[in-house]
Motif scaffolding. Structure first.
Motif, PDB file in Angstrom:
ATOM      1  N   SER A 120     -10.668  25.252  -2.147  1.00 12.13           N
ATOM      2  CA  SER A 120      -9.411  25.153  -2.894  1.00 12.13           C
ATOM      3  C   SER A 120      -8.574  24.023  -2.302  1.00 12.13           C
ATOM      4  O   SER A 120      -7.581  24.238  -1.611  1.00 12.13           O
ATOM      5  CB  SER A 120      -8.645  26.488  -2.826  1.00 12.13           C
ATOM      6  OG  SER A 120      -7.444  26.415  -3.559  1.00 12.13           O
ATOM      7  N   VAL A 121      -9.018  22.796  -2.560  1.00 12.78           N
ATOM      8  CA  VAL A 121      -8.341  21.611  -2.034  1.00 12.78           C
ATOM      9  C   VAL A 121      -8.023  20.670  -3.193  1.00 12.78           C
ATOM     10  O   VAL A 121      -8.560  20.808  -4.293  1.00 12.78           O
ATOM     11  CB  VAL A 121      -9.216  20.886  -0.985  1.00 12.78           C
ATOM     12  CG1 VAL A 121      -9.478  21.787   0.219  1.00 12.78           C
ATOM     13  CG2 VAL A 121     -10.539  20.419  -1.590  1.00 12.78           C
ATOM     14  N   ARG A 122      -7.172  19.720  -2.924  1.00 13.18           N
ATOM     15  CA  ARG A 122      -6.832  18.752  -3.971  1.00 13.18           C
ATOM     16  C   ARG A 122      -7.841  17.607  -4.008  1.00 13.18           C
ATOM     17  O   ARG A 122      -8.236  17.153  -5.085  1.00 13.18           O
ATOM     18  CB  ARG A 122      -5.425  18.205  -3.746  1.00 13.18           C
ATOM     19  CG  ARG A 122      -5.037  17.135  -4.772  1.00 13.18           C
ATOM     20  CD  ARG A 122      -3.571  16.766  -4.755  1.00 13.18           C
ATOM     21  NE  ARG A 122      -3.260  15.683  -5.671  1.00 13.18           N
ATOM     22  CZ  ARG A 122      -3.145  15.812  -6.991  1.00 13.18           C
ATOM     23  NH1 ARG A 122      -3.313  17.001  -7.542  1.00 13.18           N
ATOM     24  NH2 ARG A 122      -2.873  14.780  -7.744  1.00 13.18           N
ATOM     25  N   TYR A 123      -8.276  17.152  -2.848  1.00  8.83           N
ATOM     26  CA  TYR A 123      -9.054  15.914  -2.782  1.00  8.83           C
ATOM     27  C   TYR A 123     -10.532  16.197  -2.518  1.00  8.83           C
ATOM     28  O   TYR A 123     -10.878  16.969  -1.619  1.00  8.83           O
ATOM     29  CB  TYR A 123      -8.483  14.992  -1.701  1.00  8.83           C
ATOM     30  CG  TYR A 123      -7.038  14.662  -1.981  1.00  8.83           C
ATOM     31  CD1 TYR A 123      -6.708  13.786  -3.005  1.00  8.83           C
ATOM     32  CD2 TYR A 123      -6.011  15.285  -1.271  1.00  8.83           C
ATOM     33  CE1 TYR A 123      -5.380  13.508  -3.304  1.00  8.83           C
ATOM     34  CE2 TYR A 123      -4.684  15.017  -1.568  1.00  8.83           C
ATOM     35  CZ  TYR A 123      -4.375  14.128  -2.587  1.00  8.83           C
ATOM     36  OH  TYR A 123      -3.055  13.864  -2.897  1.00  8.83           O
ATOM     37  N   PRO A 146       0.809  -1.226   0.000  1.00 11.69           N
ATOM     38  CA  PRO A 146       0.000   0.000   0.000  1.00 11.69           C
ATOM     39  C   PRO A 146       0.839   1.272   0.000  1.00 11.69           C
ATOM     40  O   PRO A 146       1.805   1.385   0.765  1.00 11.69           O
ATOM     41  CB  PRO A 146      -0.818  -0.111   1.288  1.00 11.69           C
ATOM     42  CG  PRO A 146      -0.071  -1.060   2.158  1.00 11.69           C
ATOM     43  CD  PRO A 146       0.609  -2.007   1.234  1.00 11.69           C
ATOM     44  N   THR A 147       0.466   2.195  -0.867  1.00 13.33           N
ATOM     45  CA  THR A 147       1.046   3.533  -0.885  1.00 13.33           C
ATOM     46  C   THR A 147      -0.109   4.524  -0.909  1.00 13.33           C
ATOM     47  O   THR A 147      -1.255   4.157  -1.183  1.00 13.33           O
ATOM     48  CB  THR A 147       1.926   3.767  -2.116  1.00 13.33           C
ATOM     49  OG1 THR A 147       1.085   3.733  -3.295  1.00 13.33           O
ATOM     50  CG2 THR A 147       3.023   2.710  -2.225  1.00 13.33           C
ATOM     51  N   PHE A 148       0.219   5.763  -0.662  1.00 18.04           N
ATOM     52  CA  PHE A 148      -0.827   6.778  -0.729  1.00 18.04           C
ATOM     53  C   PHE A 148      -1.452   6.792  -2.119  1.00 18.04           C
ATOM     54  O   PHE A 148      -2.672   6.844  -2.267  1.00 18.04           O
ATOM     55  CB  PHE A 148      -0.263   8.163  -0.385  1.00 18.04           C
ATOM     56  CG  PHE A 148      -1.299   9.248  -0.446  1.00 18.04           C
ATOM     57  CD1 PHE A 148      -2.095   9.524   0.646  1.00 18.04           C
ATOM     58  CD2 PHE A 148      -1.500   9.976  -1.617  1.00 18.04           C
ATOM     59  CE1 PHE A 148      -3.079  10.499   0.584  1.00 18.04           C
ATOM     60  CE2 PHE A 148      -2.472  10.952  -1.689  1.00 18.04           C
ATOM     61  CZ  PHE A 148      -3.258  11.218  -0.581  1.00 18.04           C
ATOM     62  N   ALA A 149      -0.619   6.718  -3.154  1.00 16.11           N
ATOM     63  CA  ALA A 149      -1.116   6.827  -4.524  1.00 16.11           C
ATOM     64  C   ALA A 149      -1.985   5.635  -4.908  1.00 16.11           C
ATOM     65  O   ALA A 149      -3.070   5.808  -5.495  1.00 16.11           O
ATOM     66  CB  ALA A 149       0.046   6.964  -5.498  1.00 16.11           C
ATOM     67  N   ASN A 150      -1.538   4.400  -4.577  1.00 21.82           N
ATOM     68  CA  ASN A 150      -2.271   3.233  -5.078  1.00 21.82           C
ATOM     69  C   ASN A 150      -3.448   2.831  -4.175  1.00 21.82           C
ATOM     70  O   ASN A 150      -4.209   1.919  -4.517  1.00 21.82           O
ATOM     71  CB  ASN A 150      -1.336   2.043  -5.334  1.00 21.82           C
ATOM     72  CG  ASN A 150      -0.786   1.413  -4.060  1.00 21.82           C
ATOM     73  OD1 ASN A 150      -1.293   1.595  -2.960  1.00 21.82           O
ATOM     74  ND2 ASN A 150       0.294   0.639  -4.225  1.00 21.82           N
ATOM     75  N   ARG A 192      -8.696  19.752  -7.170  1.00 26.47           N
ATOM     76  CA  ARG A 192      -7.538  19.859  -8.071  1.00 26.47           C
ATOM     77  C   ARG A 192      -7.159  18.493  -8.617  1.00 26.47           C
ATOM     78  O   ARG A 192      -6.529  18.402  -9.672  1.00 26.47           O
ATOM     79  CB  ARG A 192      -6.361  20.497  -7.325  1.00 26.47           C
ATOM     80  CG  ARG A 192      -6.565  21.988  -7.043  1.00 26.47           C
ATOM     81  CD  ARG A 192      -5.270  22.677  -6.667  1.00 26.47           C
ATOM     82  NE  ARG A 192      -4.709  22.184  -5.426  1.00 26.47           N
ATOM     83  CZ  ARG A 192      -5.034  22.635  -4.208  1.00 26.47           C
ATOM     84  NH1 ARG A 192      -5.942  23.609  -4.096  1.00 26.47           N
ATOM     85  NH2 ARG A 192      -4.475  22.151  -3.120  1.00 26.47           N
ATOM     86  N   LEU A 193      -7.534  17.430  -7.940  1.00 29.29           N
ATOM     87  CA  LEU A 193      -7.258  16.082  -8.436  1.00 29.29           C
ATOM     88  C   LEU A 193      -7.935  15.868  -9.786  1.00 29.29           C
ATOM     89  O   LEU A 193      -7.340  15.297 -10.704  1.00 29.29           O
ATOM     90  CB  LEU A 193      -7.751  15.045  -7.422  1.00 29.29           C
ATOM     91  CG  LEU A 193      -7.513  13.577  -7.774  1.00 29.29           C
ATOM     92  CD1 LEU A 193      -6.014  13.264  -7.771  1.00 29.29           C
ATOM     93  CD2 LEU A 193      -8.254  12.665  -6.805  1.00 29.29           C
ATOM     94  N   MET A 206      -8.689   5.561  -4.125  1.00 28.92           N
ATOM     95  CA  MET A 206     -10.045   5.589  -3.583  1.00 28.92           C
ATOM     96  C   MET A 206     -10.740   6.908  -3.932  1.00 28.92           C
ATOM     97  O   MET A 206     -11.933   6.930  -4.256  1.00 28.92           O
ATOM     98  CB  MET A 206     -10.006   5.402  -2.062  1.00 28.92           C
ATOM     99  CG  MET A 206      -9.698   3.976  -1.618  1.00 28.92           C
ATOM    100  SD  MET A 206     -10.995   2.800  -2.084  1.00 28.92           S
ATOM    101  CE  MET A 206     -12.382   3.408  -1.119  1.00 28.92           C
ATOM    102  N   GLU A 207     -10.012   8.004  -3.861  1.00 25.54           N
ATOM    103  CA  GLU A 207     -10.594   9.307  -4.203  1.00 25.54           C
ATOM    104  C   GLU A 207     -11.018   9.349  -5.677  1.00 25.54           C
ATOM    105  O   GLU A 207     -11.965  10.044  -6.024  1.00 25.54           O
ATOM    106  CB  GLU A 207      -9.591  10.427  -3.926  1.00 25.54           C
ATOM    107  CG  GLU A 207      -9.423  10.763  -2.455  1.00 25.54           C
ATOM    108  CD  GLU A 207     -10.652  11.461  -1.887  1.00 25.54           C
ATOM    109  OE1 GLU A 207     -10.774  12.697  -1.998  1.00 25.54           O
ATOM    110  OE2 GLU A 207     -11.507  10.751  -1.317  1.00 25.54           O
TER     111      GLU A 207
END
Length: 668
Positions: free
Chosen positions: A472-475, A52-56, A425-426, A61-62
């Motif tokens: 103004s967030v990414r997720y 598990p990584t943040f990205a995968n 922003r994602l 999930m996001e």
């Protein structure tokens, strides 16, 4: 079936849903395909061989469930604002399916193991927003039961399904009852006290609802109905009040009791003594004891104020025993006699369009530099829904704002804000937000003249809209109003301050016919009267709040819902016959059909922050761009990506104080 426009991203500006192409038959297939797609996406995330990584895991999930999110957001606005038999049938079918779908994700043991591994090594995750997102995903899954034994998870899923079905039934019963509770009279003489415009609107409402030649009073969601302040016919006032109190009384009271028991069982499965403890543990208050301590500090003073008001009104009523349907009428008499202010005098200065453009949009421009421009080329979900484009001061696009202010058959009561597209922003998306109210629609060609309560509500709901627009967030998990329930009302309550700010008030409070500003002496009388009847307002709100908490702190099933409600109000010290709670159990949609269960206290909890922040604005010159920039940058734009009270401290420079609220509500 025509090609389903929900199955692909919208190509309209800002991804505005293509409402002109949508049909009732599109929603269920979009839901079904959306749930299937997201379940496949989540299964792939959970069962991948890579560590598990943040990205995968978290970011993946996001990215999941985009089709389902599109379908859900559009379907929610349609069932809230223009429900019909077909949509209600779909809603009843979808509710348990969606509950089961969420449980299939939240109770996925392999997914939980991956997220827990990231949470246990959270310091290795780069970025503050990323770390907070890992923490939030972990807490969401734990609170959903992911750490429970399998048998408990199975029962939890059953409870969630039953609650989803019950909540949908409650809401549909209330919607039907709101339509059926229409109070019809035969002659205009019975409506003595209402203005000519209000009487004409009552005639139009009757014609639209199948009573041509008669007059009909439609109801708003809270107990106390605005017409009670001016109707001279006491018998008609009684009918209106009893129609309000009796909406869906028998069927919804039983459903509410059933839901309270199911929520108690779920809370105990998750390790909490009550549903209130479960809910508040994840909010800024932290625990139910803190909330009860705050309410215990202000309730006796509010009730004492209300008792003084009741004595004065009873004197005015003379030999008539003051009843709940009399209070607004005699309060209006006092307001006229002591302050020389009455609703009929004020209404011509509060025309909806002027309030919106010269009040709400004007204040937002002065404070934040934004401009709001009509987009008649873009289509809302109904012809009367207006679409506006919002721009930053430098001309860069910010998002879309939709306005839907009038009541109609098929529209739920109250006032609220929805998102149709979340900022992220994602995904590179900008926000699309909606404000809804239930202002009686005037006859064709006539202006909509508002009460000041309606003006204040318009400012309040636009405060929610700004919270969404300034995100103004990414997720997407943190976008806009995705903050704790007892914090979400805070920014919208702050926006109410501009409704009476002199520079704003004088810009919009102009006579709808002459354009003349409200006479200064009337303005002064209006401001002098602003604190009048505060005991009533505080007590009816606190009664509803304490009723909510009573239902969600039960330890055993109540034998009789009506008797339980009466006892709860009596034990809380707010059982006053002339001041019923703002919402009774049977039409308390906030807690049985929305997300405010055990959290209706949020309004006064948020008002602590609001009153303190209003003091900060005032100390720093009020309607100044510098103040707006700080409030936008430090609080409105960060959504849930920052701990809520930390965002408050970034603006205020310290933690919140309750003293400004006590002074505002005369509770010292």
């Amino acid at each position: 079936m025509t090609a389903n426009p929900l199955l692909t991203p919208s190509t309209l500006p800002y991804h505005l849903p293509p409402f002109a192409l949508l049909r009732d038959e599109h929603y269920l297939p979009a839901y079904e395909q959306g749930m299937a797609e997201q379940l496949a996406e989540v299964t792939a995330i959970a069962e991948q061989a890579d560590a598990p990584t943040f990205a995968n895991t978290i970011e993946a999930m996001e990215r999941s469930g985009q089709l389902l999110e599109r379908a859900k957001l559009v379907f929610t606005i349609m069932t809230s604002t223009n429900s019909n038999e077909a949509l209600r049938a779909i809603e009843a079918q979808v509710a348990p399916l969606y509950a089961a779908h969420r449980d299939a994700i939240l109770l996925n043991s392999k997914l939980f193991a991956r997220i827990k591994a990231l949470y246990d090594a959270i310091d290795e995750v780069e970025g503050a927003e990323e770390q907070r997102l890992v923490e939030r995903y972990y807490l969401d899954l734990v609170r959903a039961g992911a750490a429970l034994p399998q048998a408990d998870q199975t029962r939890l899923a059953e409870l969630n399904r039953e609650l989803a079905e019950a909540s949908t039934t409650f809401n549909q019963n209330l919607l039907a009852a709101m339509n059926d509770a229409l109070v019809v009279v035969d002659t205009a003489q019975e409506l003595d006290g209402l203005s000519e415009g209000e009487i004409a609107a009552a005639a139009q409402t009757a014609a639209e609802r199948g009573h041509p030649g008669k007059y009909a009073i439609s109801l708003i969601l809270p107990t106390s109905q605005p017409v009670l302040a001016t109707l001279t016919n006491r018998e008609l006032r009684r009918r209106v009040h009893e129609a309000s109190m009796g909406r869906a009384a028998e069927e919804n009271a039983e459903i509410a009791a059933q839901m309270a028991v199911l929520r108690l069982e779920r809370a105990r499965l998750l390790g909490f003594a009550s549903h209130a403890d479960y809910v508040i543990a994840d909010l800024t208050a932290g625990n139910a004891d803190t909330v009860m301590e705050m309410l215990g500090r202000i309730t006796p003073a509010a009730v004492a104020n209300a008792a003084q008001e009741e004595t004065a009104l009873q004197t005015l009523a003379g030999g008539v025993q003051l009843a709940a349907w009399d209070w607004p009428f005699y309060a209006e008499q006092v307001r006229r006699a002591e302050y020389n202010v009455d609703s009929a005098t004020m209404r011509p200065y509060f025309e909806l369009e002027r309030v919106l453009v010269d009040g709400i949009f004007f204040a937002a421009h002065k404070l934040y530099g934004i401009t709001v421009v009509p987009r008649p080329d873009l289509v809302g979900y109904l012809p009367e829904v207006r679409v506006f484009e919002v721009f930053n001061e430098d001309g860069s696009p910010l998002g879309l704002f939709l306005a839907d202010y009038h009541t109609r058959a098929g529209k739920r009561g109250g006032a609220w804000m929805n998102e149709l597209v979340s900022q992220s922003r994602l995904f590179g998306t900008k926000p699309v937000v909606v404000n809804n109210m239930n202002i009686v629609k005037p006859p064709e060609g006539e202006p909509a003249l508002l009460t000041f309560d309606e003006v204040n509500t318009m400012f309040h709901e636009f405060g929610h809209a700004l919270h969404g627009l300034f995100s103004s967030v990414r997720y997407p998990r943190f976008a806009g109003t995705k903050v704790p329930r007892d914090f979400v009302e805070f920014p919208s309550q702050v926006n109410e301050m501009w409704a009476t700010w002199p520079e704003v008030f004088t810009n919009y409070a102009k006579h709808y016919q002459t354009g003349e500003p409200m006479p200064i002496e009337l303005v002064e009388r209006f401001r002098a009267a602003s604190g009048f009847n505060e005991g009533f307002r505080s007590t009816e709100y606190l009664a509803a709040t304490l009723l909510d908490l009573a239902w969600h702190q039960i330890t055993e099933p109540p034998a009789d819902p009506a008797a339980f409600e009466a006892k709860a109000l009596q034990e809380a010290g707010v059982s006053i016959a002339a001041i019923p709670p703002r919402y009774r159990t049977n039409y308390f949609a906030h807690i049985w059909a929305s997300d405010y269960s055990a959290a209706y206290y949020s309004y006064i909890w948020s008002e602590v922050l609001d009153a303190d922040t209003v003091e900060w604005f005032t100390e720093n010159g009020g309607l100044r761009r510098e103040n707006g920039d700080i409030f936008r940058r430090e609080l409105l734009s960060v959504g849930g990506s920052v701990e809520s009270l930390a965002a408050f401290r970034a603006v205020r420079g310290r933690g919140p104080s309750i003293e400004p609220l006590l002074a505002r509500r005369d509770l010292n």
